[in-house]
Structure formats: structure tokens, C-alpha cells
Design a protein around this motif. Structure first.
Motif, PDB file in Angstrom:
ATOM      1  N   ASP A   9      32.650  41.887  39.431  1.00  0.00           N
ATOM      2  CA  ASP A   9      33.176  42.866  38.480  1.00  0.00           C
ATOM      3  C   ASP A   9      34.680  42.944  38.698  1.00  0.00           C
ATOM      4  N   ILE A  10      35.422  43.040  37.610  1.00  0.00           N
ATOM      5  CA  ILE A  10      36.879  43.133  37.673  1.00  0.00           C
ATOM      6  C   ILE A  10      37.319  44.285  36.781  1.00  0.00           C
ATOM      7  N   ASP A  11      37.944  45.285  37.369  1.00  0.00           N
ATOM      8  CA  ASP A  11      38.539  46.377  36.602  1.00  0.00           C
ATOM      9  C   ASP A  11      40.050  46.196  36.648  1.00  0.00           C
ATOM     10  N   VAL A  12      40.700  46.418  35.522  1.00  0.00           N
ATOM     11  CA  VAL A  12      42.156  46.304  35.449  1.00  0.00           C
ATOM     12  C   VAL A  12      42.735  47.676  35.098  1.00  0.00           C
ATOM     13  N   ALA A  13      43.671  48.129  35.908  1.00  0.00           N
ATOM     14  CA  ALA A  13      44.388  49.382  35.648  1.00  0.00           C
ATOM     15  C   ALA A  13      45.872  49.053  35.515  1.00  0.00           C
ATOM     16  N   ILE A  14      46.414  49.298  34.345  1.00  0.00           N
ATOM     17  CA  ILE A  14      47.828  49.033  34.090  1.00  0.00           C
ATOM     18  C   ILE A  14      48.645  50.180  34.689  1.00  0.00           C
ATOM     19  N   ARG A  15      49.598  49.843  35.549  1.00  0.00           N
ATOM     20  CA  ARG A  15      50.444  50.869  36.180  1.00  0.00           C
ATOM     21  C   ARG A  15      51.752  51.071  35.425  1.00  0.00           C
ATOM     22  N   ASP A  16      52.354  49.968  34.990  1.00  0.00           N
ATOM     23  CA  ASP A  16      53.562  50.018  34.165  1.00  0.00           C
ATOM     24  C   ASP A  16      53.716  48.658  33.498  1.00  0.00           C
ATOM     25  N   ALA A  17      54.828  48.451  32.823  1.00  0.00           N
ATOM     26  CA  ALA A  17      55.020  47.221  32.044  1.00  0.00           C
ATOM     27  C   ALA A  17      54.953  45.955  32.899  1.00  0.00           C
ATOM     28  N   ARG A  18      55.250  46.070  34.198  1.00  0.00           N
ATOM     29  CA  ARG A  18      55.279  44.891  35.074  1.00  0.00           C
ATOM     30  C   ARG A  18      54.170  44.880  36.126  1.00  0.00           C
ATOM     31  N   THR A  19      53.383  45.972  36.232  1.00  0.00           N
ATOM     32  CA  THR A  19      52.460  46.122  37.352  1.00  0.00           C
ATOM     33  C   THR A  19      51.052  46.478  36.893  1.00  0.00           C
ATOM     34  N   ALA A  20      50.063  45.809  37.495  1.00  0.00           N
ATOM     35  CA  ALA A  20      48.655  46.135  37.239  1.00  0.00           C
ATOM     36  C   ALA A  20      47.894  46.047  38.561  1.00  0.00           C
ATOM     37  N   VAL A  21      46.811  46.816  38.636  1.00  0.00           N
ATOM     38  CA  VAL A  21      45.901  46.754  39.776  1.00  0.00           C
ATOM     39  C   VAL A  21      44.588  46.181  39.268  1.00  0.00           C
ATOM     40  N   LEU A  22      44.138  45.099  39.904  1.00  0.00           N
ATOM     41  CA  LEU A  22      42.842  44.514  39.578  1.00  0.00           C
ATOM     42  C   LEU A  22      41.898  44.786  40.738  1.00  0.00           C
ATOM     43  N   SER A  23      40.849  45.548  40.469  1.00  0.00           N
ATOM     44  CA  SER A  23      39.842  45.840  41.489  1.00  0.00           C
ATOM     45  C   SER A  23      38.731  44.813  41.338  1.00  0.00           C
ATOM     46  N   VAL A  24      38.495  44.071  42.415  1.00  0.00           N
ATOM     47  CA  VAL A  24      37.552  42.955  42.385  1.00  0.00           C
ATOM     48  C   VAL A  24      36.369  43.308  43.280  1.00  0.00           C
ATOM     49  N   ARG A  25      35.169  43.317  42.683  1.00  0.00           N
ATOM     50  CA  ARG A  25      33.960  43.672  43.430  1.00  0.00           C
ATOM     51  C   ARG A  25      32.919  42.575  43.313  1.00  0.00           C
ATOM     52  N   GLY A  26      32.261  42.302  44.427  1.00  0.00           N
ATOM     53  CA  GLY A  26      31.166  41.335  44.414  1.00  0.00           C
ATOM     54  C   GLY A  26      31.493  40.123  45.250  1.00  0.00           C
ATOM     55  N   GLU A  27      31.268  38.952  44.649  1.00  0.00           N
ATOM     56  CA  GLU A  27      31.459  37.684  45.347  1.00  0.00           C
ATOM     57  C   GLU A  27      32.382  36.789  44.527  1.00  0.00           C
ATOM     58  N   LEU A  28      33.414  36.278  45.199  1.00  0.00           N
ATOM     59  CA  LEU A  28      34.377  35.392  44.547  1.00  0.00           C
ATOM     60  C   LEU A  28      34.122  33.978  45.049  1.00  0.00           C
ATOM     61  N   ASP A  29      33.511  33.175  44.178  1.00  0.00           N
ATOM     62  CA  ASP A  29      33.131  31.818  44.557  1.00  0.00           C
ATOM     63  C   ASP A  29      33.337  30.883  43.364  1.00  0.00           C
ATOM     64  N   ALA A  33      35.193  32.338  40.115  1.00  0.00           N
ATOM     65  CA  ALA A  33      36.645  32.174  40.237  1.00  0.00           C
ATOM     66  C   ALA A  33      37.322  32.066  38.873  1.00  0.00           C
ATOM     67  N   GLY A  34      36.698  31.372  37.940  1.00  0.00           N
ATOM     68  CA  GLY A  34      37.268  31.183  36.608  1.00  0.00           C
ATOM     69  C   GLY A  34      37.529  32.498  35.882  1.00  0.00           C
ATOM     70  N   PRO A  35      36.549  33.399  35.849  1.00  0.00           N
ATOM     71  CA  PRO A  35      36.790  34.691  35.189  1.00  0.00           C
ATOM     72  C   PRO A  35      37.920  35.499  35.835  1.00  0.00           C
ATOM     73  N   LEU A  36      38.041  35.460  37.156  1.00  0.00           N
ATOM     74  CA  LEU A  36      39.147  36.169  37.794  1.00  0.00           C
ATOM     75  C   LEU A  36      40.470  35.516  37.408  1.00  0.00           C
ATOM     76  N   GLU A  37      40.493  34.200  37.420  1.00  0.00           N
ATOM     77  CA  GLU A  37      41.729  33.506  37.050  1.00  0.00           C
ATOM     78  C   GLU A  37      42.132  33.848  35.608  1.00  0.00           C
ATOM     79  N   ALA A  38      41.145  33.967  34.731  1.00  0.00           N
ATOM     80  CA  ALA A  38      41.429  34.323  33.342  1.00  0.00           C
ATOM     81  C   ALA A  38      42.002  35.738  33.236  1.00  0.00           C
ATOM     82  N   ARG A  39      41.461  36.678  34.000  1.00  0.00           N
ATOM     83  CA  ARG A  39      41.971  38.056  33.975  1.00  0.00           C
ATOM     84  C   ARG A  39      43.399  38.113  34.524  1.00  0.00           C
ATOM     85  N   LEU A  40      43.680  37.339  35.567  1.00  0.00           N
ATOM     86  CA  LEU A  40      45.038  37.271  36.108  1.00  0.00           C
ATOM     87  C   LEU A  40      45.987  36.666  35.071  1.00  0.00           C
TER      88      LEU A  40
END
Length: 120
Positions: A9-29, A33-40
Motif C-alpha cells: 500500500d502506498i499513501d501520498v501526502a503532499i506537503r508543499d510544491a516540492r515535497t511529498a511523503v510516501l507511506s509504504v506498507r507491506g512488502e517491496l519486492d 517495485a514497479g507500482p512504487l516506482e510509478a508513484r515516485l
């Protein structure tokens, strides 16, 4: 709304125009990996070069996930930003340390500390 991928699971919280927090839960394998790379990539595409990854609920990461982090760090730095790792679990911290990633991208104790390092 979180992106729902197999075991990730990936939650994205926008902090400002240049900054975001991505909370990553579960297993990254290889499978997730592809879905996380796409969100980034989405965040980079919107001009956000300072990305905080909250790894406090990431139970497992293999070399595929590690490669995503390395590529994201390089891309963020190319945008005059950086990738900030927050609160990796012991298992994830171990792979970061063994591979030397912590030397180039030292993890922070929590999201607040990572945001402070990011200047936000």
C-alpha cells in the motif's frame, strides 16, 4: 486514497510544491517495485524533488525495492532535491546497511525528522 497493489500500500501526502511523503506498507519486492516506482515518478513529474519515504510499516524489501530507492535518489538529486528515508523497520534497515545505501542516504528516526532534513 491509497494505491492497492499485491502486498503493498502506498499513501501520498503532499506537503508543499516540492515535497511529498510516501507511506509504504507491506512488502517491496519484484512484484511490487514497479507500482512504487510509478508513484515516485508521478511526484517527480509534478516537480516534487524532495520525497520522504515512510518505511515504518514496510515489513520486507528485496533487491528490486532497493534498486527503486537508488534510482529515485538519483532522480531526486537531479531535480535539486533528495530522497529521505524515515523509520525503516529493522529488516529493511539491515538491507540498507548491508548494501551501503545508508552511507549515501542515511535514514531518519521518523517522518518529522526526515521532513526537517528536507527543509519542510
Amino acid at each position: 486514497m491509497p494505491a492497492q497493489e499485491p502486498n503493498l500500500d502506498i499513501d501520498v501526502a503532499i506537503r508543499d510544491a516540492r515535497t511529498a511523503v510516501l507511506s509504504v506498507r507491506g512488502e517491496l519486492d519484484m512484484e511490487t517495485a514497479g507500482p512504487l516506482e510509478a508513484r515516485l515518478a508521478e511526484q517527480f513529474g509534478q516537480g516534487r524533488g524532495r520525497l520522504v519515504l515512510d518505511l515504518s510499516d514496510l515489513a520486507f524489501m528485496d533487491s528490486s525495492g532497493l534498486n527503486v530507492l537508488i534510482r529515485a535518489t538519483q532522480r531526486a538529486r537531479g531535480l535539486d532535491g533528495d530522497l529521505y528515508l524515515a523509520a525503516p523497520t529493522p529488516a529493511v534497515r539491515r538491507i540498507l546497511e548491508i548494501t551501503g545505501v545508508t552511507a549515501a542516504t542515511p535514514p531518519h528516526a521518523d517522518v518529522a525528522a526526515a521532513l526537517a532534513a528536507a527543509g519542510g
